[in-house]
Write a protein that holds these residues in place. Structure first.
Motif, short mmCIF file in Angstrom:
data_model
loop_
_atom_site.label_atom_id
_atom_site.label_comp_id
_atom_site.label_asym_id
_atom_site.label_seq_id
_atom_site.Cartn_x
_atom_site.Cartn_y
_atom_site.Cartn_z
N ILE A 31 0.85 -1.19 0.00
CA ILE A 31 0.00 0.00 0.00
C ILE A 31 0.88 1.24 0.00
O ILE A 31 1.90 1.29 0.69
CB ILE A 31 -0.93 0.00 1.23
CG1 ILE A 31 -1.95 -1.14 1.11
CG2 ILE A 31 -1.65 1.35 1.38
CD1 ILE A 31 -2.70 -1.43 2.39
N TYR A 32 0.47 2.23 -0.78
CA TYR A 32 1.12 3.54 -0.78
C TYR A 32 0.06 4.58 -0.45
O TYR A 32 -0.93 4.71 -1.17
CB TYR A 32 1.76 3.85 -2.14
CG TYR A 32 3.04 3.08 -2.37
CD1 TYR A 32 4.28 3.68 -2.18
CD2 TYR A 32 3.00 1.75 -2.77
CE1 TYR A 32 5.45 2.97 -2.38
CE2 TYR A 32 4.18 1.04 -2.98
CZ TYR A 32 5.40 1.66 -2.78
OH TYR A 32 6.56 0.96 -2.98
N ASP A 33 0.27 5.30 0.65
CA ASP A 33 -0.68 6.31 1.12
C ASP A 33 0.07 7.63 1.23
O ASP A 33 1.03 7.74 2.00
CB ASP A 33 -1.25 5.89 2.49
CG ASP A 33 -2.50 6.66 2.85
OD1 ASP A 33 -2.70 7.76 2.31
OD2 ASP A 33 -3.28 6.16 3.69
N SER A 83 -0.10 12.08 1.22
CA SER A 83 -0.86 13.32 1.29
C SER A 83 0.08 14.50 1.03
O SER A 83 1.27 14.44 1.35
CB SER A 83 -1.55 13.49 2.64
OG SER A 83 -0.61 13.59 3.69
N GLU A 111 -4.95 13.72 -1.02
CA GLU A 111 -4.49 12.44 -0.47
C GLU A 111 -4.95 11.32 -1.39
O GLU A 111 -6.05 11.37 -1.95
CB GLU A 111 -5.04 12.22 0.94
CG GLU A 111 -4.54 10.92 1.56
CD GLU A 111 -4.92 10.76 3.03
OE1 GLU A 111 -4.56 9.72 3.62
OE2 GLU A 111 -5.57 11.67 3.57
N ARG A 137 -4.69 6.88 -1.70
CA ARG A 137 -4.28 5.58 -1.15
C ARG A 137 -4.29 4.56 -2.29
O ARG A 137 -5.33 4.35 -2.93
CB ARG A 137 -5.22 5.15 -0.03
CG ARG A 137 -4.80 3.85 0.67
CD ARG A 137 -5.74 3.57 1.83
NE ARG A 137 -5.49 2.29 2.48
CZ ARG A 137 -4.62 2.11 3.46
NH1 ARG A 137 -3.92 3.14 3.92
NH2 ARG A 137 -4.45 0.91 4.01
N ASP A 162 -3.67 0.72 -3.40
CA ASP A 162 -3.53 -0.69 -3.04
C ASP A 162 -3.02 -1.40 -4.28
O ASP A 162 -3.72 -1.54 -5.28
CB ASP A 162 -4.89 -1.25 -2.59
CG ASP A 162 -4.77 -2.58 -1.89
OD1 ASP A 162 -3.71 -3.22 -2.00
OD2 ASP A 162 -5.73 -3.00 -1.22
N GLU A 176 3.39 -1.12 4.10
CA GLU A 176 2.67 0.11 3.77
C GLU A 176 3.63 1.30 3.82
O GLU A 176 4.27 1.55 4.84
CB GLU A 176 1.52 0.35 4.73
CG GLU A 176 0.75 1.64 4.43
CD GLU A 176 -0.51 1.81 5.26
OE1 GLU A 176 -1.11 2.90 5.20
OE2 GLU A 176 -0.90 0.85 5.96
N ASP A 187 3.76 5.25 3.90
CA ASP A 187 2.85 6.31 4.32
C ASP A 187 3.64 7.61 4.39
O ASP A 187 4.70 7.66 5.03
CB ASP A 187 2.25 5.97 5.69
CG ASP A 187 1.32 7.06 6.19
OD1 ASP A 187 0.35 7.40 5.49
OD2 ASP A 187 1.57 7.59 7.29
#
Length: 301
Positions: free
Chosen positions: A151-153, A155, A167, A169, A171, A252, A254
């Motif tokens: 996952i890359y999240d 903002s 922002e 997100r 998957d 992940e 973030d």
């Protein structure tokens, strides 16, 4: 699950973002456990893709060896990483990877033209076991966290009427990457472009290969590809920068207001403590292998 390379060599000619000169680049297959290797054929120097070979992160991710550099590698690496390519030789005749249209979609097409080939050796992945974070005093942050997914999240918050707070997100799967990430272009502000050109940089930059904004609007006549194209491009860059880990990531990512520089510090920090990560053999680690099999399933090798 097996390691991957490309099935056939492919070649492209494009313009370098900063020097503005034509660059010829060829992608060639490599055998198992060879990794991603760059070769400056005009200098006769091989530069393996390793954290210790990163020499600059101000405007792009730059690797170098023996005084020879290759700049702006992140868009190419983003596509290579997204397609699960473990072994590849990148032959280039100048010090910049071609910018193409400022996104990685052209590199996706190039990889699909070459085809994907499975190799004999089992695929390895790096699984994040503990939170690893890099922060700055002004609130910027990049982190890697444990997860059984990829996952890359991201903002961002720009004081600009077109960008503002965004922002996204992501998957991971190859199809989602092609559709939602690969087409997002790099961006810059007109006053910055003018300054860079005064310093001999961004000579190849244009409305054909970047989103350019003045104080109030996007100057590209075709407009944006997504309303939040800016944060999507930041994810594109981050995926390319995480390729420096040397293995496909399970975990992940973030970030808030992340950058090439902070991404570089993050990859270094992961390896500072062996408790932060585990190297998986995806022939044995069935649960993690299934994540990749699903992510790869819609693209034919």
């Amino acid at each position: 699950m097996k390691q991957r390379t490309i099935a056939n060599s492919v070649e492209i000619v494009g313009i370098g973002l900063h020097k503005g000169v034509p660059v010829k680049m060829k992608l060639e297959p490599l055998d198992s456990n060879m990794g991603i290797v760059f070769y400056r054929e005009d200098e006769g120097v091989t530069i393996p893709l390793k954290i210790e070979n990163v020499v600059d992160t101000k405007m792009a991710t730059v690797i170098g060896k023996d005084g020879v550099v290759i700049s702006t590698i992140e868009h190419l690496l983003s596509a290579v990483y997204a397609y699960g390519i473990d072994n590849l030789r990148v032959v280039i005749d100048n010090d910049e990877v071609p910018v193409l249209d400022g996104s990685s979609s052209g590199y996706c097409m190039l990889i699909e033209e070459a085809g994907i080939k499975e190799l004999a050796a089992s695929k390895k992945a790096i699984k994040i076991k503990k939170n690893v974070e890099v922060t700055t005093e002004d609130g910027k942050r990049v982190a890697l966290k444990p997860s059984n997914h990829i996952i890359y999240d991201f903002s961002i918050d720009f004081d600009h009427p077109v960008i503002g707070q965004q922002e996204f997100r992501f998957d991971y799967s190859i199809e989602e990457y092609k559709e939602n990430i690969s087409r997002a272009r790099t961006f810059g502000f007109l006053h910055e472009v003018q300054y860079l050109r005064s310093q001999g940089l961004a000579q190849g930059g244009s409305l054909e290969n970047a989103i350019v904004l003045d104080q109030s609007k996007v100057l590209n006549p075709e407009g944006l590809r997504y309303n939040d194209e800016f944060v999507r491009h930041k994810i594109l860059d981050a995926i390319g920068d995480m390729a420096l880990l040397g293995y496909t990531l399970v975990g992940e990512y973030d970030a808030h207001a992340g950058s090439h520089y902070l991404n570089h510090l993050l990859t270094k920090k992961v390896y500072e403590n062996e408790e932060n990560y585990e190297i998986l053999d995806l022939e044995i680690a069935n649960e993690e292998a299934q994540v990749f099999e699903m992510a790869y399933s819609k693209v034919q090798a």
